[in-house]
Scaffold this motif. Structure first.
Motif, PDB file in Angstrom:
ATOM      1  N   ALA A  13       0.824  -1.212   0.000  1.00  0.00           N
ATOM      2  CA  ALA A  13       0.000   0.000   0.000  1.00  0.00           C
ATOM      3  C   ALA A  13       0.860   1.265   0.000  1.00  0.00           C
ATOM      4  CB  ALA A  13      -0.938   0.004   1.205  1.00  0.00           C
ATOM      5  N   VAL A  14       1.852   1.331   0.874  1.00  0.00           N
ATOM      6  CA  VAL A  14       2.664   2.549   0.958  1.00  0.00           C
ATOM      7  C   VAL A  14       3.578   2.702  -0.251  1.00  0.00           C
ATOM      8  CG1 VAL A  14       2.536   2.645   3.480  1.00  0.00           C
ATOM      9  CG2 VAL A  14       4.543   1.590   2.390  1.00  0.00           C
ATOM     10  N   SER A  15       3.894   1.603  -0.913  1.00  0.00           N
ATOM     11  CA  SER A  15       4.699   1.685  -2.129  1.00  0.00           C
ATOM     12  C   SER A  15       3.910   2.320  -3.267  1.00  0.00           C
ATOM     13  CB  SER A  15       5.186   0.293  -2.549  1.00  0.00           C
ATOM     14  OG  SER A  15       6.078  -0.216  -1.574  1.00  0.00           O
ATOM     15  N   GLN A  16       2.610   2.165  -3.221  1.00  0.00           N
ATOM     16  CA  GLN A  16       1.727   2.781  -4.222  1.00  0.00           C
ATOM     17  C   GLN A  16       1.359   4.215  -3.846  1.00  0.00           C
ATOM     18  OE1 GLN A  16       0.582   1.394  -7.213  1.00  0.00           O
ATOM     19  NE2 GLN A  16       2.192  -0.055  -6.703  1.00  0.00           N
ATOM     20  N   ASN A  17       1.177   4.439  -2.537  1.00  0.00           N
ATOM     21  CA  ASN A  17       0.776   5.756  -2.043  1.00  0.00           C
ATOM     22  C   ASN A  17       1.346   5.916  -0.636  1.00  0.00           C
ATOM     23  OD1 ASN A  17      -0.467   8.027  -0.997  1.00  0.00           O
ATOM     24  ND2 ASN A  17      -2.505   7.523  -1.746  1.00  0.00           N
ATOM     25  N   GLY A  18       2.415   6.694  -0.518  1.00  0.00           N
ATOM     26  CA  GLY A  18       3.074   6.877   0.770  1.00  0.00           C
ATOM     27  C   GLY A  18       2.151   7.385   1.859  1.00  0.00           C
ATOM     28  N   GLU A  19       1.133   8.151   1.459  1.00  0.00           N
ATOM     29  CA  GLU A  19       0.187   8.697   2.432  1.00  0.00           C
ATOM     30  C   GLU A  19      -0.609   7.596   3.135  1.00  0.00           C
ATOM     31  OE1 GLU A  19      -0.803  12.236   2.923  1.00  0.00           O
ATOM     32  OE2 GLU A  19       1.109  12.709   1.977  1.00  0.00           O
ATOM     33  N   ALA A  20      -0.626   6.404   2.575  1.00  0.00           N
ATOM     34  CA  ALA A  20      -1.322   5.275   3.203  1.00  0.00           C
ATOM     35  C   ALA A  20      -0.730   4.959   4.571  1.00  0.00           C
ATOM     36  CB  ALA A  20      -1.275   4.048   2.301  1.00  0.00           C
ATOM     37  N   LEU A  21       0.479   5.397   4.808  1.00  0.00           N
ATOM     38  CA  LEU A  21       1.098   5.181   6.115  1.00  0.00           C
ATOM     39  C   LEU A  21       0.247   5.780   7.234  1.00  0.00           C
ATOM     40  CD1 LEU A  21       3.573   4.032   7.613  1.00  0.00           C
ATOM     41  CD2 LEU A  21       4.655   6.269   7.327  1.00  0.00           C
ATOM     42  N   SER A  30       6.086   2.504  12.999  1.00  0.00           N
ATOM     43  CA  SER A  30       7.387   2.490  13.669  1.00  0.00           C
ATOM     44  C   SER A  30       8.334   1.467  13.038  1.00  0.00           C
ATOM     45  CB  SER A  30       7.228   2.203  15.165  1.00  0.00           C
ATOM     46  OG  SER A  30       6.685   0.916  15.364  1.00  0.00           O
ATOM     47  N   ASP A  31       7.903   0.862  11.944  1.00  0.00           N
ATOM     48  CA  ASP A  31       8.724  -0.118  11.227  1.00  0.00           C
ATOM     49  C   ASP A  31       9.537   0.627  10.162  1.00  0.00           C
ATOM     50  OD1 ASP A  31       9.304  -1.947   8.899  1.00  0.00           O
ATOM     51  OD2 ASP A  31       8.491  -3.420  10.317  1.00  0.00           O
ATOM     52  N   ALA A  32      10.841   0.623  10.317  1.00  0.00           N
ATOM     53  CA  ALA A  32      11.716   1.397   9.428  1.00  0.00           C
ATOM     54  C   ALA A  32      11.549   1.009   7.963  1.00  0.00           C
ATOM     55  CB  ALA A  32      13.171   1.241   9.857  1.00  0.00           C
ATOM     56  N   ASP A  33      11.415  -0.269   7.669  1.00  0.00           N
ATOM     57  CA  ASP A  33      11.268  -0.710   6.275  1.00  0.00           C
ATOM     58  C   ASP A  33      10.003  -0.136   5.644  1.00  0.00           C
ATOM     59  OD1 ASP A  33      13.605  -2.255   6.448  1.00  0.00           O
ATOM     60  OD2 ASP A  33      12.489  -4.036   7.094  1.00  0.00           O
ATOM     61  N   ILE A  34       8.923  -0.177   6.388  1.00  0.00           N
ATOM     62  CA  ILE A  34       7.652   0.326   5.870  1.00  0.00           C
ATOM     63  C   ILE A  34       7.710   1.836   5.679  1.00  0.00           C
ATOM     64  CG2 ILE A  34       5.220   0.712   6.478  1.00  0.00           C
ATOM     65  CD1 ILE A  34       5.246  -2.144   7.640  1.00  0.00           C
ATOM     66  N   VAL A  35       8.245   2.531   6.668  1.00  0.00           N
ATOM     67  CA  VAL A  35       8.302   3.995   6.582  1.00  0.00           C
ATOM     68  C   VAL A  35       9.219   4.430   5.440  1.00  0.00           C
ATOM     69  CG1 VAL A  35       8.850   6.123   7.801  1.00  0.00           C
ATOM     70  CG2 VAL A  35       7.690   4.269   9.016  1.00  0.00           C
ATOM     71  N   LEU A  36      10.348   3.773   5.264  1.00  0.00           N
ATOM     72  CA  LEU A  36      11.235   4.131   4.150  1.00  0.00           C
ATOM     73  C   LEU A  36      10.588   3.863   2.798  1.00  0.00           C
ATOM     74  CD1 LEU A  36      14.699   3.009   5.544  1.00  0.00           C
ATOM     75  CD2 LEU A  36      13.932   5.359   5.098  1.00  0.00           C
ATOM     76  N   LYS A  40       9.943   6.780   0.061  1.00  0.00           N
ATOM     77  CA  LYS A  40      10.414   6.649  -1.321  1.00  0.00           C
ATOM     78  C   LYS A  40       9.317   7.105  -2.290  1.00  0.00           C
ATOM     79  CE  LYS A  40      12.668   3.420  -4.433  1.00  0.00           C
ATOM     80  NZ  LYS A  40      13.227   2.077  -4.566  1.00  0.00           N
ATOM     81  N   GLU A  41       8.082   6.817  -1.945  1.00  0.00           N
ATOM     82  CA  GLU A  41       6.962   7.196  -2.799  1.00  0.00           C
ATOM     83  C   GLU A  41       6.538   8.646  -2.567  1.00  0.00           C
ATOM     84  OE1 GLU A  41       3.554   7.969  -4.752  1.00  0.00           O
ATOM     85  OE2 GLU A  41       3.373   7.881  -2.578  1.00  0.00           O
ATOM     86  N   ASN A  42       6.601   9.099  -1.302  1.00  0.00           N
ATOM     87  CA  ASN A  42       6.127  10.445  -0.974  1.00  0.00           C
ATOM     88  C   ASN A  42       6.797  10.889   0.326  1.00  0.00           C
ATOM     89  OD1 ASN A  42       4.668  12.683  -0.034  1.00  0.00           O
ATOM     90  ND2 ASN A  42       2.732  11.922  -0.832  1.00  0.00           N
ATOM     91  N   SER A  43       7.660  11.885   0.227  1.00  0.00           N
ATOM     92  CA  SER A  43       8.412  12.321   1.408  1.00  0.00           C
ATOM     93  C   SER A  43       7.507  12.837   2.524  1.00  0.00           C
ATOM     94  CB  SER A  43       9.459  13.372   1.038  1.00  0.00           C
ATOM     95  OG  SER A  43       8.853  14.512   0.486  1.00  0.00           O
ATOM     96  N   TRP A  44       6.365  13.333   2.182  1.00  0.00           N
ATOM     97  CA  TRP A  44       5.456  13.844   3.211  1.00  0.00           C
ATOM     98  C   TRP A  44       4.916  12.739   4.108  1.00  0.00           C
ATOM     99  CZ3 TRP A  44       1.937  18.197   0.861  1.00  0.00           C
ATOM    100  CH2 TRP A  44       2.752  19.238   0.428  1.00  0.00           C
ATOM    101  N   ALA A  63      16.578   8.041   5.071  1.00  0.00           N
ATOM    102  CA  ALA A  63      15.464   8.854   4.557  1.00  0.00           C
ATOM    103  C   ALA A  63      15.969  10.022   3.710  1.00  0.00           C
ATOM    104  CB  ALA A  63      14.603   9.364   5.716  1.00  0.00           C
ATOM    105  N   VAL A  64      16.976  10.752   4.194  1.00  0.00           N
ATOM    106  CA  VAL A  64      17.461  11.906   3.429  1.00  0.00           C
ATOM    107  C   VAL A  64      18.208  11.475   2.173  1.00  0.00           C
ATOM    108  CG1 VAL A  64      17.522  13.429   5.446  1.00  0.00           C
ATOM    109  CG2 VAL A  64      19.638  12.289   4.709  1.00  0.00           C
TER     110      VAL A  64
END
Length: 107
Positions: A13-21, A30-36, A40-44, A63-64
């Motif tokens: 889901a987050v790979s398609q739309n980062g806002e899904a986080l 709080s899972d680094a893999d998921i958040v990264l 990658k999809e949306n910095s916001w 992240a940076v």
């Protein structure tokens, strides 16, 4: 659904739309893999991350490197870290505006 399966679904889901986080369970935020993957999809998407990740230098370095502007979400003390700021600026020069005033003045 098992934990591993849930993680796979959230990653997709987050790979398609980062806002899904923002809709993911706190454990996923709080899972680094998921958040990264979300970043990658949306910095916001980083605004939905667990604050502990935003204060973790290793995590924020990754992240940076993906999106320099994520420096704006880093804990204040990390915005004063020369190595982190240089990594952010290397990815996106405009991210310098999110560095500490002391580092930004030391161009």
């Amino acid at each position: 659904m098992k934990a591993g399966q849930a993680k796979e679904v959230v990653l997709a889901a987050v790979s398609q739309n980062g806002e899904a986080l923002g809709f993911a369970d706190e454990s996923m935020q709080s899972d680094a893999d998921i958040v990264l993957a979300a970043v990658k999809e949306n910095s916001w998407a980083l605004r939905f991350a667990d604050p502990k990740l935003l204060a973790d230098k290793d995590f924020m370095t990754e992240a940076v490197r993906q999106r320099g502007m994520t420096l704006s979400y880093a804990a204040r003390y990390l915005q004063d870290d020369k190595g982190l700021v240089l990594a952010a600026v290397a990815q996106d020069g405009l991210s310098l505006r999110h560095a500490s005033a002391a580092l930004a003045a030391n161009r």
